[in-house]
Design a protein around this motif. Sequence first.
Motif, mmCIF file in Angstrom:
data_model
loop_
_atom_site.group_PDB
_atom_site.id
_atom_site.type_symbol
_atom_site.label_atom_id
_atom_site.label_comp_id
_atom_site.label_asym_id
_atom_site.label_seq_id
_atom_site.Cartn_x
_atom_site.Cartn_y
_atom_site.Cartn_z
ATOM 1 N N ARG A 252 15.225 13.175 54.279
ATOM 2 C CA ARG A 252 14.272 14.282 54.306
ATOM 3 C C ARG A 252 14.170 14.845 55.726
ATOM 4 N NH1 ARG A 252 9.180 11.112 51.952
ATOM 5 N NH2 ARG A 252 9.937 9.738 53.612
ATOM 6 N N GLN A 253 13.631 16.024 55.843
ATOM 7 C CA GLN A 253 13.451 16.613 57.162
ATOM 8 C C GLN A 253 12.559 15.733 58.029
ATOM 9 O OE1 GLN A 253 15.132 19.231 58.323
ATOM 10 N NE2 GLN A 253 14.229 18.738 60.310
ATOM 11 N N ALA A 254 11.621 15.005 57.412
ATOM 12 C CA ALA A 254 10.737 14.126 58.184
ATOM 13 C C ALA A 254 11.529 13.036 58.893
ATOM 14 C CB ALA A 254 9.693 13.501 57.261
ATOM 15 N N GLU A 255 12.514 12.431 58.195
ATOM 16 C CA GLU A 255 13.332 11.404 58.840
ATOM 17 C C GLU A 255 14.217 12.005 59.930
ATOM 18 O OE1 GLU A 255 11.747 10.067 55.445
ATOM 19 O OE2 GLU A 255 13.766 10.765 54.918
ATOM 20 N N ILE A 256 14.754 13.194 59.682
ATOM 21 C CA ILE A 256 15.613 13.839 60.675
ATOM 22 C C ILE A 256 14.826 14.129 61.945
ATOM 23 C CG2 ILE A 256 17.011 15.879 61.167
ATOM 24 C CD1 ILE A 256 17.588 16.011 58.128
ATOM 25 N N ALA A 257 13.652 14.715 61.790
ATOM 26 C CA ALA A 257 12.837 15.049 62.960
ATOM 27 C C ALA A 257 12.414 13.792 63.712
ATOM 28 C CB ALA A 257 11.611 15.853 62.518
ATOM 29 N N LEU A 258 12.028 12.751 62.978
ATOM 30 C CA LEU A 258 11.622 11.498 63.616
ATOM 31 C C LEU A 258 12.797 10.883 64.367
ATOM 32 C CD1 LEU A 258 9.702 9.134 64.132
ATOM 33 C CD2 LEU A 258 10.253 8.267 61.837
ATOM 34 N N ALA A 259 13.959 10.877 63.749
ATOM 35 C CA ALA A 259 15.138 10.316 64.412
ATOM 36 C C ALA A 259 15.429 11.043 65.713
ATOM 37 C CB ALA A 259 16.347 10.401 63.478
ATOM 38 N N HIS A 260 15.364 12.357 65.699
ATOM 39 C CA HIS A 260 15.654 13.124 66.913
ATOM 40 C C HIS A 260 14.629 12.825 68.012
ATOM 41 C CE1 HIS A 260 18.117 16.342 64.514
ATOM 42 N NE2 HIS A 260 18.644 15.127 64.457
ATOM 43 N N ARG A 261 13.372 12.688 67.643
ATOM 44 C CA ARG A 261 12.351 12.362 68.657
ATOM 45 C C ARG A 261 12.603 10.993 69.271
ATOM 46 N NH1 ARG A 261 8.775 14.289 64.628
ATOM 47 N NH2 ARG A 261 7.924 12.187 64.289
ATOM 48 N N LEU A 262 12.979 10.029 68.434
ATOM 49 C CA LEU A 262 13.216 8.677 68.933
ATOM 50 C C LEU A 262 14.453 8.617 69.819
ATOM 51 C CD1 LEU A 262 12.346 6.797 65.636
ATOM 52 C CD2 LEU A 262 11.117 6.545 67.799
ATOM 53 N N LEU A 263 15.478 9.365 69.457
ATOM 54 C CA LEU A 263 16.689 9.402 70.285
ATOM 55 C C LEU A 263 16.420 10.146 71.587
ATOM 56 C CD1 LEU A 263 19.280 10.102 67.439
ATOM 57 C CD2 LEU A 263 18.982 7.948 68.669
ATOM 58 N N ASP A 264 15.740 11.268 71.512
ATOM 59 C CA ASP A 264 15.368 11.987 72.740
ATOM 60 C C ASP A 264 14.477 11.122 73.628
ATOM 61 O OD1 ASP A 264 16.685 14.480 72.547
ATOM 62 O OD2 ASP A 264 15.189 15.220 71.130
ATOM 63 N N GLY A 265 13.679 10.263 72.993
ATOM 64 C CA GLY A 265 12.743 9.445 73.753
ATOM 65 C C GLY A 265 13.353 8.236 74.421
ATOM 66 N N VAL A 281 25.748 9.996 58.461
ATOM 67 C CA VAL A 281 25.739 9.532 59.846
ATOM 68 C C VAL A 281 25.791 10.781 60.718
ATOM 69 C CG1 VAL A 281 26.938 8.195 61.614
ATOM 70 C CG2 VAL A 281 26.875 7.365 59.241
ATOM 71 N N GLU A 282 24.804 10.956 61.554
ATOM 72 C CA GLU A 282 24.700 12.148 62.390
ATOM 73 C C GLU A 282 24.870 11.788 63.857
ATOM 74 O OE1 GLU A 282 21.473 15.627 63.657
ATOM 75 O OE2 GLU A 282 20.829 13.884 62.500
ATOM 76 N N VAL A 283 25.742 12.476 64.540
ATOM 77 C CA VAL A 283 25.866 12.353 65.994
ATOM 78 C C VAL A 283 24.945 13.387 66.623
ATOM 79 C CG1 VAL A 283 27.420 12.588 67.964
ATOM 80 C CG2 VAL A 283 28.185 11.434 65.894
ATOM 81 N N TYR A 284 24.187 12.965 67.615
ATOM 82 C CA TYR A 284 23.131 13.813 68.185
ATOM 83 C C TYR A 284 23.170 13.727 69.703
ATOM 84 C CZ TYR A 284 18.369 15.463 69.178
ATOM 85 O OH TYR A 284 17.273 16.151 69.665
ATOM 86 N N ARG A 290 22.672 12.446 76.612
ATOM 87 C CA ARG A 290 23.315 11.268 76.042
ATOM 88 C C ARG A 290 23.870 11.598 74.651
ATOM 89 N NH1 ARG A 290 19.571 7.898 74.573
ATOM 90 N NH2 ARG A 290 17.906 9.393 75.049
ATOM 91 N N THR A 291 25.006 11.020 74.311
ATOM 92 C CA THR A 291 25.540 11.131 72.959
ATOM 93 C C THR A 291 25.065 9.926 72.165
ATOM 94 O OG1 THR A 291 27.490 12.331 73.720
ATOM 95 C CG2 THR A 291 27.614 11.308 71.551
ATOM 96 N N THR A 292 24.280 10.182 71.134
ATOM 97 C CA THR A 292 23.669 9.130 70.324
ATOM 98 C C THR A 292 24.050 9.357 68.861
ATOM 99 O OG1 THR A 292 21.642 10.391 69.906
ATOM 100 C CG2 THR A 292 21.724 9.092 71.943
ATOM 101 N N PHE A 293 23.602 8.457 67.972
ATOM 102 C CA PHE A 293 23.821 8.697 66.546
ATOM 103 C C PHE A 293 22.721 8.051 65.736
ATOM 104 C CE2 PHE A 293 26.037 4.589 66.890
ATOM 105 C CZ PHE A 293 25.600 3.936 65.749
ATOM 106 N N VAL A 294 22.588 8.531 64.500
ATOM 107 C CA VAL A 294 21.678 7.924 63.534
ATOM 108 C C VAL A 294 22.408 7.786 62.210
ATOM 109 C CG1 VAL A 294 20.659 10.220 63.133
ATOM 110 C CG2 VAL A 294 19.523 8.180 62.230
ATOM 111 N N ALA A 295 22.405 6.582 61.662
ATOM 112 C CA ALA A 295 22.876 6.320 60.300
ATOM 113 C C ALA A 295 21.626 6.269 59.431
ATOM 114 C CB ALA A 295 23.645 5.008 60.234
ATOM 115 N N TYR A 296 21.389 7.324 58.661
ATOM 116 C CA TYR A 296 20.111 7.429 57.950
ATOM 117 C C TYR A 296 19.949 6.335 56.900
ATOM 118 C CZ TYR A 296 19.151 11.770 60.371
ATOM 119 O OH TYR A 296 18.892 12.700 61.357
ATOM 120 N N SER A 297 21.030 5.935 56.256
ATOM 121 C CA SER A 297 20.968 4.780 55.351
ATOM 122 C C SER A 297 22.344 4.167 55.222
ATOM 123 C CB SER A 297 20.455 5.180 53.963
ATOM 124 O OG SER A 297 20.540 4.069 53.073
#
Length: 424
Positions: A252-265, A281-284, A290-297
């Motif tokens: 959901r957009q909520a998980e995407i936004a939260l992931a970006h805040r945590l990576l930026d943080g 799997v999103e590279v951000y 910094r080059t980071t990533f999130v595997a949503y599930s």
Amino acid sequence: MFQLRALLLLVFVAACAGSPNAGPPAELAPPPLRASGSPAPAAPAERPVVLARARFAAVGDILMHGAVKESAAAAAAGDNHEGYGALFAGVAPALRDADLTFANLETPVAPKADRGSRPFVFNAPPALLGALRDAGVGLVSFANNHVYDQGVAGLVETVELLEKAGLPQVGAGRSCAEASRARILEVNGIRVAFVGATLLFNDDGNAGPNAPCAFRLDEKVALREAQAAREAGAELVFLSVHWGVEYQTAPRQAEIALAHRLLDGGFDAILGHHPHVLQPVEVYETRDGRTTFVAYSLGNFISNQSRTYVHGVQPAKVGNTRDGLILRFSALRKRYADGVIRTELAELRAEPLWTENNALVRQRDKKVPAYIRVIHTDTALERARARLAETTAREQLVELHRQIELLEARRAIAGQIVGEEILP
């Protein structure tokens, strides 16, 4: 929504494709002639030197349904952890290939605190922990919605048995401070930290800061732990988080936004779980570059879900809970030409898994023991194709063709969900 993810991922993979230790060519051409007085061409930039490399792998949910435990019991032998080792034998070589493998332990291990198992309430014997460790798992998260399935006493007993088994965990503890604390590990010479958290509880047993606790994700606390870990020497900081909507193949957009805040943080990667199916799997690229990533599930690692799925008979989505993933990535400590030393993520790729299950056969013949196994899709495909080339028996040919068709289809589905560009 994920066009940017794909673009960044291509940049990320391209940047990691060359070997930083490659030597000079065997024979150098002479320098080109230039006119007198013209400026000399700029010297090629010195390539960064890799000082250390740590290889990581991550898998998803370990769900100890009754049939999974029956499958272990049917395979029990003196040297395979009461049969639990057999469940992972087909994927263990791939897990052991990493310097550290992570998994989500979605079951208490609490024989003394046992209040019984039933649908949606799990418990497993200590033999499971030894089997996971021997299969190559070196770290688990115990922060998830099943953490209190066996009560507060079950949480504490699980933490104690994990310690006894030499299997580190994050996300749970004898106090909330212990549960949220980043665990720093040295992996092949590189110091990394893991934080484990959940946004979901079936039964919230958290009773206060000084009582046994599972870390309910709080952004400020998580980012504070990430910063404390860096100050303590961690070169990269990873977050395991239990979130999302079950059986949905996109966040959901909520998980995407939260992931970006945590990576930026301050986090460098996020390993998500709970939906029981794969998600992208999103590279951000963070605000500080910094080059980071999130595997949503990461999907299920082992379970009894979708047990009666038949490829080609039912819609493909019915089999989604039997798809898993080994997500691989590396940490590279590099020294650049200006003397700056940085540790960066690299070599991101995904290897599909599949869970075999003989539930339909057992419906026909109750005497047949349960057989549930995690297999490495590409390895199984290679073996099936080799057998096909050598087999002439008609029944075996039919069965092999069916197996190959199934595995090829599930591999394609995994690629469509997580991103085909990171599959081998």
